[in-house]
Motif scaffolding. Sequence first.
Motif, PDB file in Angstrom:
ATOM      1  N   VAL A   1       0.227  -0.764  -0.031  1.00  0.00           N
ATOM      2  CA  VAL A   1      -0.074   0.257  -0.090  1.00  0.00           C
ATOM      3  C   VAL A   1       0.802   1.339   0.226  1.00  0.00           C
ATOM      4  CG1 VAL A   1      -2.175  -1.210   0.914  1.00  0.00           C
ATOM      5  CG2 VAL A   1      -0.092   0.052   2.616  1.00  0.00           C
ATOM      6  N   GLY A   2       2.298   0.619  -0.222  1.00  0.00           N
ATOM      7  CA  GLY A   2       2.654   2.092  -0.493  1.00  0.00           C
ATOM      8  C   GLY A   2       4.153   2.332   0.730  1.00  0.00           C
ATOM      9  N   VAL A   3       3.393   2.000   1.818  1.00  0.00           N
ATOM     10  CA  VAL A   3       4.339   2.137   3.027  1.00  0.00           C
ATOM     11  C   VAL A   3       5.993   1.680   2.660  1.00  0.00           C
ATOM     12  CG1 VAL A   3       4.533   1.632   6.213  1.00  0.00           C
ATOM     13  CG2 VAL A   3       2.566   2.401   4.601  1.00  0.00           C
ATOM     14  N   LYS A   4       7.088   2.617   2.634  1.00  0.00           N
ATOM     15  CA  LYS A   4       8.237   1.396   2.299  1.00  0.00           C
ATOM     16  C   LYS A   4       9.201   1.779   3.460  1.00  0.00           C
ATOM     17  CE  LYS A   4      11.124  -0.053  -0.515  1.00  0.00           C
ATOM     18  NZ  LYS A   4      10.918  -1.788  -0.094  1.00  0.00           N
ATOM     19  N   LEU A   5       9.625   1.193   3.979  1.00  0.00           N
ATOM     20  CA  LEU A   5      10.295   1.013   5.214  1.00  0.00           C
ATOM     21  C   LEU A   5      11.988   1.376   5.409  1.00  0.00           C
ATOM     22  CD1 LEU A   5       8.516  -1.602   7.863  1.00  0.00           C
ATOM     23  CD2 LEU A   5       8.593   1.163   7.880  1.00  0.00           C
ATOM     24  N   ASP A   6      12.550   2.300   6.048  1.00  0.00           N
ATOM     25  CA  ASP A   6      14.059   2.274   5.704  1.00  0.00           C
ATOM     26  C   ASP A   6      14.476   1.034   6.712  1.00  0.00           C
ATOM     27  OD1 ASP A   6      16.735   3.294   5.651  1.00  0.00           O
ATOM     28  OD2 ASP A   6      16.284   3.886   7.466  1.00  0.00           O
ATOM     29  N   PRO A   7      15.585   0.235   5.925  1.00  0.00           N
ATOM     30  CA  PRO A   7      15.750  -1.040   7.393  1.00  0.00           C
ATOM     31  C   PRO A   7      16.144  -0.630   8.743  1.00  0.00           C
ATOM     32  CG  PRO A   7      16.880  -1.249   5.020  1.00  0.00           C
ATOM     33  CD  PRO A   7      15.887   0.262   4.927  1.00  0.00           C
ATOM     34  N   MET A   8      17.132   0.097   8.420  1.00  0.00           N
ATOM     35  CA  MET A   8      17.968   1.314  10.229  1.00  0.00           C
ATOM     36  C   MET A   8      17.166   2.017  10.574  1.00  0.00           C
ATOM     37  SD  MET A   8      20.770   0.162   9.798  1.00  0.00           S
ATOM     38  CE  MET A   8      21.371   0.656  11.502  1.00  0.00           C
ATOM     39  N   ASP A   9      15.381   2.056  10.521  1.00  0.00           N
ATOM     40  CA  ASP A   9      14.765   2.574  11.768  1.00  0.00           C
ATOM     41  C   ASP A   9      13.960   1.408  11.900  1.00  0.00           C
ATOM     42  OD1 ASP A   9      15.424   5.765  10.891  1.00  0.00           O
ATOM     43  OD2 ASP A   9      13.856   5.796   9.053  1.00  0.00           O
ATOM     44  N   TYR A  10      13.526   0.872  10.843  1.00  0.00           N
ATOM     45  CA  TYR A  10      13.173  -0.295  11.416  1.00  0.00           C
ATOM     46  C   TYR A  10      14.131  -0.928  12.442  1.00  0.00           C
ATOM     47  CZ  TYR A  10       9.387  -4.485  10.170  1.00  0.00           C
ATOM     48  OH  TYR A  10       8.861  -6.086  10.160  1.00  0.00           O
ATOM     49  N   GLN A  11      14.843  -1.160  12.467  1.00  0.00           N
ATOM     50  CA  GLN A  11      15.780  -2.339  13.329  1.00  0.00           C
ATOM     51  C   GLN A  11      15.598  -1.266  14.878  1.00  0.00           C
ATOM     52  OE1 GLN A  11      19.916  -3.351  11.549  1.00  0.00           O
ATOM     53  NE2 GLN A  11      20.412  -3.717  14.036  1.00  0.00           N
ATOM     54  N   LEU A  12      15.646  -0.440  14.322  1.00  0.00           N
ATOM     55  CA  LEU A  12      15.632   0.702  15.553  1.00  0.00           C
ATOM     56  C   LEU A  12      14.370   0.841  16.608  1.00  0.00           C
ATOM     57  CD1 LEU A  12      17.958   3.905  14.327  1.00  0.00           C
ATOM     58  CD2 LEU A  12      18.402   2.186  16.517  1.00  0.00           C
ATOM     59  N   VAL A  13      13.583   0.976  16.013  1.00  0.00           N
ATOM     60  CA  VAL A  13      12.497   0.790  15.837  1.00  0.00           C
ATOM     61  C   VAL A  13      12.006  -1.006  17.298  1.00  0.00           C
ATOM     62  CG1 VAL A  13       9.626   0.613  15.902  1.00  0.00           C
ATOM     63  CG2 VAL A  13      11.174   2.605  15.098  1.00  0.00           C
ATOM     64  N   VAL A  14      12.569  -1.943  15.900  1.00  0.00           N
ATOM     65  CA  VAL A  14      12.268  -3.211  16.764  1.00  0.00           C
ATOM     66  C   VAL A  14      12.971  -3.270  17.678  1.00  0.00           C
ATOM     67  CG1 VAL A  14      12.035  -5.718  16.513  1.00  0.00           C
ATOM     68  CG2 VAL A  14      11.454  -4.305  14.517  1.00  0.00           C
ATOM     69  N   GLY A  15      14.593  -3.206  17.679  1.00  0.00           N
ATOM     70  CA  GLY A  15      14.599  -3.079  18.625  1.00  0.00           C
ATOM     71  C   GLY A  15      14.602  -2.357  20.339  1.00  0.00           C
ATOM     72  N   TRP A  16      13.991  -1.256  20.396  1.00  0.00           N
ATOM     73  CA  TRP A  16      13.441  -0.244  21.032  1.00  0.00           C
ATOM     74  C   TRP A  16      12.087  -1.216  21.873  1.00  0.00           C
ATOM     75  CZ3 TRP A  16      15.892   2.542  24.135  1.00  0.00           C
ATOM     76  CH2 TRP A  16      17.230   3.442  23.915  1.00  0.00           C
ATOM     77  N   ILE A  17      11.262  -1.594  20.679  1.00  0.00           N
ATOM     78  CA  ILE A  17      10.458  -2.143  21.560  1.00  0.00           C
ATOM     79  C   ILE A  17      10.558  -3.387  22.025  1.00  0.00           C
ATOM     80  CG2 ILE A  17       8.410  -3.351  21.005  1.00  0.00           C
ATOM     81  CD1 ILE A  17       7.989  -1.371  18.381  1.00  0.00           C
ATOM     82  N   GLU A  18      11.617  -4.254  22.094  1.00  0.00           N
ATOM     83  CA  GLU A  18      12.304  -5.583  22.547  1.00  0.00           C
ATOM     84  C   GLU A  18      12.618  -5.300  23.716  1.00  0.00           C
ATOM     85  OE1 GLU A  18      13.085  -9.030  18.633  1.00  0.00           O
ATOM     86  OE2 GLU A  18      14.632  -7.152  19.584  1.00  0.00           O
ATOM     87  N   LEU A  19      14.219  -4.062  23.639  1.00  0.00           N
ATOM     88  CA  LEU A  19      14.754  -3.704  24.763  1.00  0.00           C
ATOM     89  C   LEU A  19      13.335  -3.027  25.836  1.00  0.00           C
ATOM     90  CD1 LEU A  19      17.307  -3.298  26.148  1.00  0.00           C
ATOM     91  CD2 LEU A  19      16.898  -0.772  25.548  1.00  0.00           C
ATOM     92  N   ILE A  20      12.781  -2.373  25.864  1.00  0.00           N
ATOM     93  CA  ILE A  20      11.476  -1.795  26.489  1.00  0.00           C
ATOM     94  C   ILE A  20      10.364  -3.011  26.748  1.00  0.00           C
ATOM     95  CG2 ILE A  20       9.933  -0.155  27.177  1.00  0.00           C
ATOM     96  CD1 ILE A  20      11.784   1.708  25.007  1.00  0.00           C
ATOM     97  N   GLY A  21       9.940  -3.482  25.853  1.00  0.00           N
ATOM     98  CA  GLY A  21       9.057  -4.942  26.194  1.00  0.00           C
ATOM     99  C   GLY A  21       9.564  -5.662  26.802  1.00  0.00           C
ATOM    100  N   GLY A  22      10.957  -6.418  26.748  1.00  0.00           N
ATOM    101  CA  GLY A  22      11.348  -6.975  27.805  1.00  0.00           C
ATOM    102  C   GLY A  22      11.703  -6.577  29.537  1.00  0.00           C
ATOM    103  N   LEU A  23      12.035  -5.354  29.893  1.00  0.00           N
ATOM    104  CA  LEU A  23      11.795  -4.658  30.918  1.00  0.00           C
ATOM    105  C   LEU A  23      10.696  -4.713  31.893  1.00  0.00           C
ATOM    106  CD1 LEU A  23      14.287  -3.104  32.479  1.00  0.00           C
ATOM    107  CD2 LEU A  23      13.007  -0.763  31.466  1.00  0.00           C
ATOM    108  N   LEU A  24       9.590  -4.023  30.879  1.00  0.00           N
ATOM    109  CA  LEU A  24       8.511  -4.300  31.308  1.00  0.00           C
ATOM    110  C   LEU A  24       8.005  -5.965  31.360  1.00  0.00           C
ATOM    111  CD1 LEU A  24       6.877  -1.613  29.286  1.00  0.00           C
ATOM    112  CD2 LEU A  24       8.063  -1.313  31.565  1.00  0.00           C
ATOM    113  N   LEU A  25       8.646  -6.473  30.766  1.00  0.00           N
ATOM    114  CA  LEU A  25       7.774  -8.142  31.033  1.00  0.00           C
ATOM    115  C   LEU A  25       8.417  -8.780  31.887  1.00  0.00           C
ATOM    116  CD1 LEU A  25       6.222 -10.826  29.829  1.00  0.00           C
ATOM    117  CD2 LEU A  25       8.028 -10.920  28.632  1.00  0.00           C
ATOM    118  N   ALA A  26      10.102  -7.981  32.702  1.00  0.00           N
ATOM    119  CA  ALA A  26      10.375  -8.577  33.901  1.00  0.00           C
ATOM    120  C   ALA A  26      10.273  -8.102  34.455  1.00  0.00           C
ATOM    121  CB  ALA A  26      12.668  -8.963  33.598  1.00  0.00           C
ATOM    122  N   PHE A  27      10.121  -6.854  34.553  1.00  0.00           N
ATOM    123  CA  PHE A  27       9.947  -5.630  36.192  1.00  0.00           C
ATOM    124  C   PHE A  27       8.961  -5.202  35.933  1.00  0.00           C
ATOM    125  CE2 PHE A  27      14.341  -6.644  35.166  1.00  0.00           C
ATOM    126  CZ  PHE A  27      14.741  -7.452  36.382  1.00  0.00           C
ATOM    127  N   GLY A  28       8.353  -5.213  35.291  1.00  0.00           N
ATOM    128  CA  GLY A  28       7.168  -3.610  35.085  1.00  0.00           C
ATOM    129  C   GLY A  28       5.772  -4.853  35.526  1.00  0.00           C
TER     130      GLY A  28
END
Length: 139
Positions: free
Chosen positions: A52-79
């Motif tokens: 549908v025309g949404v083209k992702l920059d691979p580095m931005d995609y990696q950063l977003v996924v990395g932050w979601i995993e880092l913060i999500g893991g922190l909240l999963l363990a200690f939230g």
Amino acid sequence: MAIVFVAVRVLLGFFFMVVGATKLTDRISPTLYAEAVDEFVKFADVFPLNDVGVKLDPMDYQLVVGWIELIGGLLLAFGNKALQEISNIFLSILMMGELYSFLILKEEPFLCLPSACTLGLLLLLLYIWERDRKKQKTE
């Protein structure tokens, strides 16, 4: 039995924190970071919204996924319970997306195993939390 599920939750949280951190910086493991960059170039090509025309920059995609995993893991363990459930849902969606990408790219089946196992454990935790919630309502 409850201690087993707490241990699974905390270990999954630490796992996602480490995996997320390796996607954010090459200081932890330059080899893993380079592999992640290569993977996200491929993942960005098969991203479902490309049609549908949404083209992702691979580095931005990696950063977003990395932050979601880092913060999500922190909240999963200690939230608190609500944050654990929310982070679990976000992490489950990420794992489903990763499995989708691997399947579309026709990667070797063994590459899907870590994603499938973590998704299974995340869904198991959601099931246990829901079962416990229903038990509390009936009591």
